[in-house]
Design a protein around this motif. Structure first.
Motif, mmCIF file in Angstrom:
data_model
loop_
_atom_site.group_PDB
_atom_site.id
_atom_site.type_symbol
_atom_site.label_atom_id
_atom_site.label_comp_id
_atom_site.label_asym_id
_atom_site.label_seq_id
_atom_site.Cartn_x
_atom_site.Cartn_y
_atom_site.Cartn_z
ATOM 1 N N LEU A 194 31.342 -34.674 20.725
ATOM 2 C CA LEU A 194 31.847 -35.060 19.090
ATOM 3 C C LEU A 194 33.214 -34.326 18.714
ATOM 4 C CD1 LEU A 194 30.036 -34.860 17.231
ATOM 5 C CD2 LEU A 194 29.642 -32.657 17.080
ATOM 6 N N LEU A 195 33.751 -33.615 19.334
ATOM 7 C CA LEU A 195 34.981 -33.173 19.464
ATOM 8 C C LEU A 195 35.787 -34.462 19.317
ATOM 9 C CD1 LEU A 195 36.744 -30.754 18.053
ATOM 10 C CD2 LEU A 195 37.292 -30.038 19.994
ATOM 11 N N LYS A 196 35.699 -35.226 20.766
ATOM 12 C CA LYS A 196 36.860 -35.620 20.170
ATOM 13 C C LYS A 196 36.433 -37.809 19.387
ATOM 14 C CE LYS A 196 38.382 -37.762 25.170
ATOM 15 N NZ LYS A 196 37.986 -37.822 26.129
ATOM 16 N N ALA A 197 35.264 -38.052 18.976
ATOM 17 C CA ALA A 197 34.711 -38.379 18.311
ATOM 18 C C ALA A 197 35.624 -38.478 17.060
ATOM 19 C CB ALA A 197 33.063 -38.810 18.270
ATOM 20 N N SER A 198 34.918 -37.369 16.312
ATOM 21 C CA SER A 198 35.479 -36.816 15.244
ATOM 22 C C SER A 198 37.128 -36.219 15.043
ATOM 23 C CB SER A 198 35.305 -35.068 14.788
ATOM 24 O OG SER A 198 33.762 -35.309 15.056
ATOM 25 N N LEU A 199 38.101 -35.691 16.014
ATOM 26 C CA LEU A 199 39.602 -36.442 16.255
ATOM 27 C C LEU A 199 40.052 -37.849 15.583
ATOM 28 C CD1 LEU A 199 40.714 -33.654 18.303
ATOM 29 C CD2 LEU A 199 40.231 -33.479 16.259
ATOM 30 N N LEU A 200 39.131 -38.682 16.732
ATOM 31 C CA LEU A 200 39.872 -40.219 16.459
ATOM 32 C C LEU A 200 39.309 -40.499 15.039
ATOM 33 C CD1 LEU A 200 37.938 -41.712 19.655
ATOM 34 C CD2 LEU A 200 40.692 -41.314 19.838
ATOM 35 N N LYS A 247 53.522 -31.640 2.746
ATOM 36 C CA LYS A 247 51.719 -30.840 2.124
ATOM 37 C C LYS A 247 51.118 -32.142 3.300
ATOM 38 C CE LYS A 247 52.424 -28.523 -1.275
ATOM 39 N NZ LYS A 247 53.996 -28.877 -1.340
ATOM 40 N N GLU A 248 50.762 -31.278 4.084
ATOM 41 C CA GLU A 248 50.258 -32.740 5.460
ATOM 42 C C GLU A 248 48.280 -31.749 5.049
ATOM 43 O OE1 GLU A 248 49.656 -35.142 8.133
ATOM 44 O OE2 GLU A 248 51.407 -33.687 7.821
ATOM 45 N N LYS A 249 47.813 -32.758 4.959
ATOM 46 C CA LYS A 249 45.876 -33.098 4.695
ATOM 47 C C LYS A 249 46.006 -33.283 6.383
ATOM 48 C CE LYS A 249 45.875 -34.116 0.569
ATOM 49 N NZ LYS A 249 45.298 -32.993 -0.592
ATOM 50 N N THR A 250 45.004 -32.370 6.145
ATOM 51 C CA THR A 250 44.346 -31.050 7.261
ATOM 52 C C THR A 250 42.912 -31.259 7.430
ATOM 53 O OG1 THR A 250 44.676 -29.842 9.657
ATOM 54 C CG2 THR A 250 44.924 -28.894 7.419
ATOM 55 N N SER A 251 42.173 -30.968 8.670
ATOM 56 C CA SER A 251 40.472 -30.758 9.144
ATOM 57 C C SER A 251 40.897 -29.237 9.629
ATOM 58 C CB SER A 251 40.526 -32.415 9.454
ATOM 59 O OG SER A 251 39.626 -33.426 8.216
ATOM 60 N N TYR A 252 40.076 -28.640 9.302
ATOM 61 C CA TYR A 252 39.474 -27.613 9.476
ATOM 62 C C TYR A 252 38.101 -27.566 10.674
ATOM 63 C CZ TYR A 252 38.907 -22.080 9.776
ATOM 64 O OH TYR A 252 39.344 -21.278 10.027
ATOM 65 N N VAL A 253 38.608 -27.579 11.788
ATOM 66 C CA VAL A 253 36.825 -27.499 12.443
ATOM 67 C C VAL A 253 36.521 -26.125 12.495
ATOM 68 C CG1 VAL A 253 36.070 -28.674 14.958
ATOM 69 C CG2 VAL A 253 38.357 -29.396 13.689
ATOM 70 N N VAL A 254 35.273 -26.254 12.542
ATOM 71 C CA VAL A 254 34.087 -24.807 12.128
ATOM 72 C C VAL A 254 32.675 -24.894 12.612
ATOM 73 C CG1 VAL A 254 35.874 -23.558 10.652
ATOM 74 C CG2 VAL A 254 33.835 -24.645 10.015
#
Length: 394
Positions: A91-97, A67-74
């Protein structure tokens, strides 16, 4: 200010940006913001005013039983007057970091254009079969129809039945999204908000044997659309095809989505009038290589040193050692066995492409050719091909 998460006061302006950016009707937007939106997962780029937004919807991804918790970017969206300023990148880079700081290891994204997100390290990792055909070409076996129910108001028993069917189907997959009771409650609301229908088939002895998510007024009513269809036996499949065919006075054509290597081609006997395409559906990228590979239990008897190229997240641009115990970062970039970019590593780790394919397409670069054969042999054991399915939209 730059990156921040949304607050309660931001919801109206975020909704306006969503409506401006996406071609959705009011009911679909209402559903999303009433049922799926959460300020805790809404990232913003705010410099005295909100300029861009994206959602980081949480999911649980099952990867080879882990099981791996993940975030689905939409919902990546930028106001038109601020486009061309690389706000999506920021925004995407800051979110992933931020996700990495919170213990995230992998991110999912359904692209409008794969080339756009490839530059951020995402690669196609989940496909599906898409059938396009005329209603008249649907083949059914009238002697094998089962009892069916059109779900009007979903009950606990309906959810249990649908969940069991999905669980039965997922036994054939190595990688997929976990779906619990709450997921199917929300799915029913989502489908209804989009004028879709859910059908369940039943066998007198086995109980529920399949379900179908069907949109009879897809593309303005010009065709039908089967978003999802799972069946435990051919009778259930026949039942759903019969339902689709019964709409022949409403539309002429239908589009049916299926998992790869489904039984549908065999059921129809490979009819050349039916178009079958493989649709790249979901992209993914590893955001924390050591954590992700260790969560998967990756190891090797003889240590292998790989150099990862990640041009978007510099913190991953380094060497890693796959040892007999775990995967660890290394500050020493001498004696590298092979080089691989983050998107290709993601595809290999999820079993989307095999090692032979990766070698042929030069996704793996070997620094010492004389070691190539042994490294390839080891990588085949570490990263076997797998079967995956994801069909989740928001």
């Amino acid at each position: 200010m730059g990156f921040r998460y949304a607050e309660e006061k931001d919801i109206q302006i975020i909704r306006e940006l969503w409506m401006y950016s996406f071609n959705e009707d009011a009911s679909s937007t209402d559903y999303y913001f009433e049922n799926r939106y959460s300020k805790d997962y809404n990232a913003l780029w705010d410099e005295e005013e909100i300029k861009a937004s994206l959602q980081l919807n949480p999911y649980t991804l099952s990867i080879k039983g882990k099981k791996e918790k993940t975030s689905y970017v939409v919902g990546i969206s930028v106001y038109p007057e601020h486009r061309g300023k690389k706000l999506t990148t920021k925004l995407l880079k800051a979110s992933l970091l931020d996700l990495i700081e919170r213990g995230g290891a992998i991110s999912l994204l359904m692209p409008i254009d794969t080339d756009i997100y490839r530059r951020y390290g995402y690669e196609n990792c989940f496909d599906m079969e898409v059938y396009n055909l005329s209603i008249r070409d649907i083949k059914i076996r009238k002697d094998r129809a089962e009892k069916t129910k059109r779900v009007r108001e979903i009950t606990k028993q309906d959810i249990k039945d649908i969940q069991n069917i999905y669980s039965s189907a997922s036994k054939n997959w190595d990688n997929y999204i976990e779906r619990d009771e709450d997921y199917f409650k929300e799915l029913f609301k989502e489908v209804k908000s989009e004028a879709g229908e859910i059908f369940i088939s039943y066998d007198k002895d086995e109980g529920a044997t399949g379900y179908m998510i069907f949109y009879p007024k897809f593309e303005g009513g010009s065709k039908g659309f089967v978003r999802e269809m799972f069946y435990k036996n051919s009778s259930s499949l026949n039942t759903f095809l019969s339902i689709i065919k019964s709409h022949r006075t409403q539309f002429k054509d239908v589009e049916i989505c299926q998992e790869k290597d489904s039984y549908l081609k065999d059921f129809w006997g490979y009819d050349n009038k039916i178009k079958v395409n493989i649709k790249p559906f979901m992209m993914a990228r590893i955001i924390n290589p050591a954590l992700f590979l260790n969560n998967m239990g990756i190891k090797n008897k003889i240590p292998l040193k790989m150099k990862i190229i990640d041009s978007f997240l510099d913190i991953n641009n380094k060497a890693f050692i796959i040892s007999e115990n775990d995967v660890i970062e290394s500050n020493d970039e001498n004696n590298i066995d092979f080089i691989i970019d983050i998107g290709s590593l993601t595809q290999i780790a999820l079993g989307y492409i095999g090692i032979e394919n990766a070698v042929f397409t030069e996704k793996i670069v070997f620094l010492e050719p004389e070691k190539k054969e042994n490294i390839v042999s080891a990588l085949k054991e570490i990263f076997p091909n797998t079967k995956s399915f994801i069909n989740d939209y928001i």
